[in-house]
Motif scaffolding. Structure first.
Motif, PDB file in Angstrom:
ATOM      1  N   LYS A  40      34.799 163.754  39.566  1.00 21.01           N
ATOM      2  CA  LYS A  40      34.510 165.175  39.801  1.00 21.01           C
ATOM      3  C   LYS A  40      35.786 166.001  39.733  1.00 21.01           C
ATOM      4  O   LYS A  40      35.799 167.078  39.134  1.00 21.01           O
ATOM      5  CB  LYS A  40      33.824 165.365  41.158  1.00 21.01           C
ATOM      6  CG  LYS A  40      32.392 164.909  41.175  1.00 21.01           C
ATOM      7  CD  LYS A  40      31.807 165.068  42.571  1.00 21.01           C
ATOM      8  CE  LYS A  40      30.430 164.443  42.654  1.00 21.01           C
ATOM      9  NZ  LYS A  40      29.883 164.507  44.018  1.00 21.01           N
ATOM     10  N   VAL A  41      36.853 165.501  40.339  1.00 19.55           N
ATOM     11  CA  VAL A  41      38.130 166.214  40.315  1.00 19.55           C
ATOM     12  C   VAL A  41      38.637 166.328  38.884  1.00 19.55           C
ATOM     13  O   VAL A  41      39.072 167.394  38.442  1.00 19.55           O
ATOM     14  CB  VAL A  41      39.168 165.507  41.218  1.00 19.55           C
ATOM     15  CG1 VAL A  41      40.568 166.062  40.986  1.00 19.55           C
ATOM     16  CG2 VAL A  41      38.767 165.622  42.674  1.00 19.55           C
ATOM     17  N   LYS A  42      38.563 165.234  38.143  1.00 16.23           N
ATOM     18  CA  LYS A  42      39.034 165.259  36.747  1.00 16.23           C
ATOM     19  C   LYS A  42      38.198 166.223  35.912  1.00 16.23           C
ATOM     20  O   LYS A  42      38.727 166.940  35.072  1.00 16.23           O
ATOM     21  CB  LYS A  42      39.016 163.853  36.150  1.00 16.23           C
ATOM     22  CG  LYS A  42      40.085 162.965  36.736  1.00 16.23           C
ATOM     23  CD  LYS A  42      40.075 161.603  36.080  1.00 16.23           C
ATOM     24  CE  LYS A  42      41.116 160.719  36.703  1.00 16.23           C
ATOM     25  NZ  LYS A  42      42.355 160.702  35.978  1.00 16.23           N
ATOM     26  N   LEU A  43      36.900 166.248  36.142  1.00 16.40           N
ATOM     27  CA  LEU A  43      36.027 167.156  35.397  1.00 16.40           C
ATOM     28  C   LEU A  43      36.342 168.612  35.738  1.00 16.40           C
ATOM     29  O   LEU A  43      36.405 169.460  34.843  1.00 16.40           O
ATOM     30  CB  LEU A  43      34.557 166.840  35.690  1.00 16.40           C
ATOM     31  CG  LEU A  43      33.525 167.678  34.943  1.00 16.40           C
ATOM     32  CD1 LEU A  43      33.688 167.538  33.440  1.00 16.40           C
ATOM     33  CD2 LEU A  43      32.129 167.276  35.353  1.00 16.40           C
ATOM     34  N   MET A  44      36.562 168.891  37.006  1.00 18.95           N
ATOM     35  CA  MET A  44      36.918 170.262  37.399  1.00 18.95           C
ATOM     36  C   MET A  44      38.251 170.670  36.780  1.00 18.95           C
ATOM     37  O   MET A  44      38.394 171.802  36.303  1.00 18.95           O
ATOM     38  CB  MET A  44      36.975 170.381  38.924  1.00 18.95           C
ATOM     39  CG  MET A  44      35.597 170.373  39.564  1.00 18.95           C
ATOM     40  SD  MET A  44      35.574 170.757  41.338  1.00 18.95           S
ATOM     41  CE  MET A  44      36.720 169.594  42.008  1.00 18.95           C
ATOM     42  N   ASN A  45      39.211 169.771  36.752  1.00 21.38           N
ATOM     43  CA  ASN A  45      40.504 170.070  36.135  1.00 21.38           C
ATOM     44  C   ASN A  45      40.347 170.328  34.639  1.00 21.38           C
ATOM     45  O   ASN A  45      40.953 171.253  34.098  1.00 21.38           O
ATOM     46  CB  ASN A  45      41.503 168.939  36.374  1.00 21.38           C
ATOM     47  CG  ASN A  45      41.974 168.867  37.799  1.00 21.38           C
ATOM     48  OD1 ASN A  45      41.909 169.847  38.544  1.00 21.38           O
ATOM     49  ND2 ASN A  45      42.438 167.707  38.213  1.00 21.38           N
ATOM     50  N   LEU A  46      39.526 169.550  33.988  1.00 19.71           N
ATOM     51  CA  LEU A  46      39.286 169.749  32.563  1.00 19.71           C
ATOM     52  C   LEU A  46      38.626 171.099  32.318  1.00 19.71           C
ATOM     53  O   LEU A  46      38.996 171.826  31.387  1.00 19.71           O
ATOM     54  CB  LEU A  46      38.415 168.619  32.011  1.00 19.71           C
ATOM     55  CG  LEU A  46      38.029 168.707  30.541  1.00 19.71           C
ATOM     56  CD1 LEU A  46      39.268 168.698  29.645  1.00 19.71           C
ATOM     57  CD2 LEU A  46      37.100 167.579  30.163  1.00 19.71           C
ATOM     58  N   CYS A  47      37.671 171.459  33.158  1.00 17.49           N
ATOM     59  CA  CYS A  47      37.007 172.765  33.023  1.00 17.49           C
ATOM     60  C   CYS A  47      38.012 173.898  33.206  1.00 17.49           C
ATOM     61  O   CYS A  47      37.975 174.886  32.465  1.00 17.49           O
ATOM     62  CB  CYS A  47      35.872 172.900  34.035  1.00 17.49           C
ATOM     63  SG  CYS A  47      34.439 171.893  33.625  1.00 17.49           S
ATOM     64  N   ARG A  48      38.920 173.755  34.164  1.00 14.37           N
ATOM     65  CA  ARG A  48      39.950 174.786  34.370  1.00 14.37           C
ATOM     66  C   ARG A  48      40.845 174.915  33.142  1.00 14.37           C
ATOM     67  O   ARG A  48      41.181 176.014  32.726  1.00 14.37           O
ATOM     68  CB  ARG A  48      40.795 174.454  35.603  1.00 14.37           C
ATOM     69  CG  ARG A  48      40.152 174.873  36.875  1.00 14.37           C
ATOM     70  CD  ARG A  48      41.130 174.774  38.051  1.00 14.37           C
ATOM     71  NE  ARG A  48      40.386 174.354  39.201  1.00 14.37           N
ATOM     72  CZ  ARG A  48      40.499 173.196  39.830  1.00 14.37           C
ATOM     73  NH1 ARG A  48      41.394 172.345  39.457  1.00 14.37           N
ATOM     74  NH2 ARG A  48      39.732 172.912  40.851  1.00 14.37           N
ATOM     75  N   ILE A  49      41.230 173.786  32.580  1.00 18.12           N
ATOM     76  CA  ILE A  49      42.092 173.795  31.392  1.00 18.12           C
ATOM     77  C   ILE A  49      41.375 174.476  30.231  1.00 18.12           C
ATOM     78  O   ILE A  49      41.940 175.329  29.546  1.00 18.12           O
ATOM     79  CB  ILE A  49      42.518 172.360  31.019  1.00 18.12           C
ATOM     80  CG1 ILE A  49      43.473 171.808  32.064  1.00 18.12           C
ATOM     81  CG2 ILE A  49      43.140 172.322  29.622  1.00 18.12           C
ATOM     82  CD1 ILE A  49      43.732 170.310  31.942  1.00 18.12           C
TER      83      ILE A  49
END
Length: 73
Positions: free
Chosen positions: A57-66
């Motif tokens: 979930k954290v990695k997905l949120m970071n990817l969405c932010r990028i």
């Protein structure tokens, strides 16, 4: 995420030869005519842990932010 475990999960899922929505429906319905005991045991064995889910979930949120920030520029 442990790459060996992820690879083993992928191998297991390809052996089931069923679309993921159908597999999920069979598990939720406890339909043993679709999945045999070994397949269900493998699904349980390879299910992500809570920690793995949180990490994803954290990695997905970071990817969405990028991705969002790249469109803003």
């Amino acid at each position: 995420v442990d790459l060996k475990r992820a690879n083993n999960t992928l191998i297991m899922l390809t052996k089931v030869k069923m679309p993921l929505p159908d597999m999920m429906a069979a598990v939720l319905a406890l339909d043993d005519s679709v999945l045999d005991v070994d397949q269900v045991e493998n699904l349980v064995k390879f299910c992500p842990t809570k920690e793995e889910m949180d990490l994803l979930k954290v990695k997905l949120m970071n990817l969405c932010r990028i991705l969002t920030s790249s469109f803003d520029n």
